[in-house]
Design an enzyme around this catalytic site. Structure first.
Site, PDB file in Angstrom:
ATOM      1  CB  SER A 143      66.984  72.973  32.886  1.00 16.85           C
ATOM      2  OG  SER A 143      68.084  72.593  32.138  1.00 16.85           O
ATOM      3  CE  LYS A 158      69.900  82.290  31.258  1.00 11.92           C
ATOM      4  NZ  LYS A 158      69.607  82.654  29.926  1.00 11.92           N
ATOM      5  CG  ASN A 170      73.902  81.634  27.795  1.00  9.89           C
ATOM      6  OD1 ASN A 170      75.184  81.228  27.430  1.00  9.89           O
ATOM      7  ND2 ASN A 170      72.874  80.962  27.145  1.00  9.89           N
ATOM      8  CG  ASP A 223      70.277  82.832  25.330  1.00  6.21           C
ATOM      9  OD1 ASP A 223      70.172  81.333  25.191  1.00  6.21           O
ATOM     10  OD2 ASP A 223      69.943  83.749  26.069  1.00  6.21           O
ATOM     11  N   GLY A 231      63.734  91.949  27.293  1.00  7.50           N
ATOM     12  CA  GLY A 231      62.998  91.187  28.875  1.00  7.50           C
ATOM     13  C   GLY A 231      64.813  90.647  28.653  1.00  7.50           C
ATOM     14  CB  ALA A 234      64.882  86.160  25.754  1.00 11.44           C
ATOM     15  NE  ARG A 265      53.561  93.164  30.795  1.00 10.64           N
ATOM     16  CZ  ARG A 265      53.011  92.368  32.191  1.00 10.64           C
ATOM     17  NH1 ARG A 265      51.835  92.197  31.846  1.00 10.64           N
ATOM     18  NH2 ARG A 265      54.578  92.026  32.576  1.00 10.64           N
ATOM     19  CB  THR A 266      56.755  97.521  31.192  1.00  8.15           C
ATOM     20  OG1 THR A 266      55.762  96.983  31.662  1.00  8.15           O
ATOM     21  CG2 THR A 266      57.243  99.312  31.742  1.00  8.15           C
ATOM     22  CE1 TYR A 314      63.201  77.741  25.509  1.00 12.13           C
ATOM     23  CE2 TYR A 314      62.104  75.309  26.216  1.00 12.13           C
ATOM     24  CZ  TYR A 314      63.142  75.984  26.301  1.00 12.13           C
ATOM     25  OH  TYR A 314      63.324  75.807  27.749  1.00 12.13           O
ATOM     26  N   GLY A 323      61.508  78.767  18.174  1.00 11.06           N
ATOM     27  CA  GLY A 323      61.843  78.197  19.173  1.00 11.06           C
ATOM     28  C   GLY A 323      63.387  76.944  20.246  1.00 11.06           C
TER      29      GLY A 323
HETATM   30  N1  LIG Z   1      64.323  79.313  22.804  1.00 12.84           N
HETATM   31  C1  LIG Z   1      65.875  79.716  23.745  1.00 12.84           C
HETATM   32  O1  LIG Z   1      66.072  79.054  23.701  1.00 12.84           O
HETATM   33  C2  LIG Z   1      65.164  81.216  24.581  1.00 12.84           C
HETATM   34  C3  LIG Z   1      66.198  81.417  25.719  1.00 12.84           C
HETATM   35  C4  LIG Z   1      65.829  82.337  26.272  1.00 12.84           C
HETATM   36  C5  LIG Z   1      64.886  82.675  26.447  1.00 12.84           C
HETATM   37  N2  LIG Z   1      63.097  82.032  25.798  1.00 12.84           N
HETATM   38  C6  LIG Z   1      61.880  82.190  25.981  1.00 12.84           C
HETATM   39  O2  LIG Z   1      61.723  83.746  26.054  1.00 12.84           O
HETATM   40  C7  LIG Z   1      60.991  84.020  27.200  1.00 12.84           C
HETATM   41  C8  LIG Z   1      61.309  85.091  27.583  1.00 12.84           C
HETATM   42  O3  LIG Z   1      62.685  84.868  28.787  1.00 12.84           O
HETATM   43  P1  LIG Z   1      62.926  86.277  29.488  1.00 12.84           P
HETATM   44  O4  LIG Z   1      64.207  85.898  29.581  1.00 12.84           O
HETATM   45  O5  LIG Z   1      63.421  87.234  28.475  1.00 12.84           O
HETATM   46  O6  LIG Z   1      62.432  86.772  30.092  1.00 12.84           O
HETATM   47  P2  LIG Z   1      62.202  88.518  31.896  1.00 12.84           P
HETATM   48  O7  LIG Z   1      63.067  88.819  31.103  1.00 12.84           O
HETATM   49  O8  LIG Z   1      61.367  87.422  31.690  1.00 12.84           O
HETATM   50  O9  LIG Z   1      60.600  89.403  30.070  1.00 12.84           O
HETATM   51  C9  LIG Z   1      59.550  88.566  29.785  1.00 12.84           C
HETATM   52  C10 LIG Z   1      58.878  89.521  29.133  1.00 12.84           C
HETATM   53  O10 LIG Z   1      57.995  88.874  29.091  1.00 12.84           O
HETATM   54  C11 LIG Z   1      56.753  90.402  28.777  1.00 12.84           C
HETATM   55  N3  LIG Z   1      55.667  90.136  28.867  1.00 12.84           N
HETATM   56  C12 LIG Z   1      55.318  88.745  30.197  1.00 12.84           C
HETATM   57  N4  LIG Z   1      54.157  88.865  30.393  1.00 12.84           N
HETATM   58  C13 LIG Z   1      53.274  89.326  29.584  1.00 12.84           C
HETATM   59  C14 LIG Z   1      51.803  90.015  29.164  1.00 12.84           C
HETATM   60  N5  LIG Z   1      51.211  89.473  30.124  1.00 12.84           N
HETATM   61  N6  LIG Z   1      51.485  90.988  28.486  1.00 12.84           N
HETATM   62  C15 LIG Z   1      52.480  91.503  27.360  1.00 12.84           C
HETATM   63  N7  LIG Z   1      54.154  90.958  27.758  1.00 12.84           N
HETATM   64  C16 LIG Z   1      54.213  89.848  28.823  1.00 12.84           C
HETATM   65  C17 LIG Z   1      57.552  90.910  29.627  1.00 12.84           C
HETATM   66  O11 LIG Z   1      56.616  92.197  29.160  1.00 12.84           O
HETATM   67  P3  LIG Z   1      57.126  93.519  30.895  1.00 12.84           P
HETATM   68  O12 LIG Z   1      58.246  94.148  30.491  1.00 12.84           O
HETATM   69  O13 LIG Z   1      56.148  94.475  30.259  1.00 12.84           O
HETATM   70  O14 LIG Z   1      56.959  92.872  32.621  1.00 12.84           O
HETATM   71  C18 LIG Z   1      58.672  90.535  29.230  1.00 12.84           C
HETATM   72  O15 LIG Z   1      59.080  92.012  28.007  1.00 12.84           O
HETATM   73  C19 LIG Z   1      60.255  82.661  27.864  1.00 12.84           C
HETATM   74  O16 LIG Z   1      59.338  81.730  27.182  1.00 12.84           O
HETATM   75  C20 LIG Z   1      61.850  82.163  27.654  1.00 12.84           C
HETATM   76  O17 LIG Z   1      61.019  80.534  27.942  1.00 12.84           O
HETATM   77  C21 LIG Z   1      63.872  81.337  24.988  1.00 12.84           C
END
Ligand SMILES: NC(=O)c1ccc[n+]([C@@H]2O[C@H](COP(=O)([O-])OP(=O)(O)OC[C@H]3O[C@@H](n4cnc5c(N)ncnc54)[C@H](OP(=O)(O)O)[C@@H]3O)[C@@H](O)[C@H]2O)c1
Length: 286
Positions: free
Chosen positions: A19, A70, A91, A106, A134, A136, A157-158, A223, A244
């Site tokens: 973090s 969360k 969060n 967020d 997901g 985010a 993807r899904t 990011y 990001g």
């Molecule tokens: N900048 C910021 O402040 C901030 C805040 C929050 C999150 N984030 C970033 O946002 C990203 C997502 O976070 P999250 O919490 O939403 O994660 P999450 O709930 O685990 O969701 C992941 C997403 O990525 C997809 N994915 C994963 N691997 C893949 C692949 N190989 N091919 C295609 N799709 C794929 C998943 O698809 P499926 O449904 O098909 O598995 C799902 O839609 C992370 O990198 C996180 O660090 C940034």
């Protein structure tokens, strides 16, 4: 809170070593010259309640919440802000009049970063394309709805997961799968990546940006790295592209203001500090 001891806050997660929140909040504490501290709390899945009951006791004034807690945080709170209620994920935690409150910052973080980095980005709001479904993605969809997008296409993807998100938010969201993406990009005013693709240790988000209108804005909430392959490709294509990191910095501000009583800003110095830390990140870090 104890009258004699400096306020303490921190980030709760499992794992929590990755973090960046301690760097951000400690920078602000130092900048304001405030007494207080910000720590990491490594709390195993299932053990969130025993952590959360301590908030508001002694000197612990609140916490940020990261994966995997969360949703548990949202369920455990006595009260949620409207945005946290709508997302089902919290969060930022604090106690007020004996009640545990939860917010989700967020949405505000994403919007503040967009407003700062791409002024006028909501001049055209006919179609926003969101990649990923997901946790985010939900915050980004909420933000685009709030800014009045006519259509929000969720590509994942899904497909069933995109459909679940669309069922949750209703109009104007619609679910789509990868083969639909190229046609959608032709009309898109905004493309946002919320998937893991492009993150260090993950495959890049390899899509052709040529169909996008020249006026389109591209945002990536990933990011690590600071400039993802999507951001590089958008800039090479001559499009405005929003990284990001700014979202991460802006989402931290409301919690700090609540816990420590001063309204912080996202300064160039803070940005440089966290950028340096991210650049030092090893490839396997998330
Ligand atoms: N900048 C910021 O402040 C901030 C805040 C929050 C999150 N984030 C970033 O946002 C990203 C997502 O976070 P999250 O919490 O939403 O994660 P999450 O709930 O685990 O969701 C992941 C997403 O990525 C997809 N994915 C994963 N691997 C893949 C692949 N190989 N091919 C295609 N799709 C794929 C998943 O698809 P499926 O449904 O098909 O598995 C799902 O839609 C992370 O990198 C996180 O660090 C940034």
């Amino acid at each position: 809170m104890s009258k004699n001891r400096a306020p303490r806050a921190g980030v709760v997660g499992w794992p929590v070593d990755h973090s960046r929140s301690p760097t951000i909040h400690r920078h602000w504490l130092k900048e304001f010259g405030l007494p207080g501290s910000y720590e990491r709390f490594a709390v195993r899945p299932g053990e969130f309640p025993s952590f959360a009951v301590q908030i508001g006791r002694a000197d612990l004034v609140g916490a940020n919440v990261t994966a995997p807690h969360k949703e548990a945080a949202s369920r455990f709170c006595d009260r949620r802000t409207p945005v946290a209620e709508a997302l089902g994920a919290v969060n930022t935690l604090w106690r007020q009049d004996g009640l545990l409150w939860g917010d989700n910052t967020d949405v505000a973080g994403f919007l503040a970063n967009m407003d700062e980095s791409a002024p006028g980005w909501t001049t055209r709001t006919k179609l926003g394309v969101v990649i990923g479904a997901g946790g985010a993605a939900r915050a980004i969809i909420y933000a685009l709805k709030a800014r009045g997008f006519d259509r929000i296409m969720v590509v994942n993807r899904t497909l069933s997961r995109a459909e679940a998100v669309v069922a949750h938010f209703g109009a104007p969201t619609q679910a789509a799968s990868w083969p639909d993406l190229r046609a959608a990009l032709k009309e898109a005013d905004l493309l946002v990546n919320t998937s893991l693709l492009g993150m260090a240790g993950q495959p890049p988000l390899a899509i052709d940006l040529d169909p996008l209108p020249d006026s389109a804005v591209v945002a990536d909430i990933v990011y690590v790295p600071l400039r993802t392959p999507l951001i590089e490709a958008a800039r090479a294509r001559g499009l405005r592209a929003v990284e990001g990191l700014g979202m991460l910095l802006h989402q931290a501000a409301p919690g700090f203001a609540r816990w420590f009583g001063a309204r912080p800003s996202v300064s160039p110095a803070l940005r440089a500090l966290v950028e340096a830390e991210v650049l030092g990140t090893r490839v396997e870090a998330q």
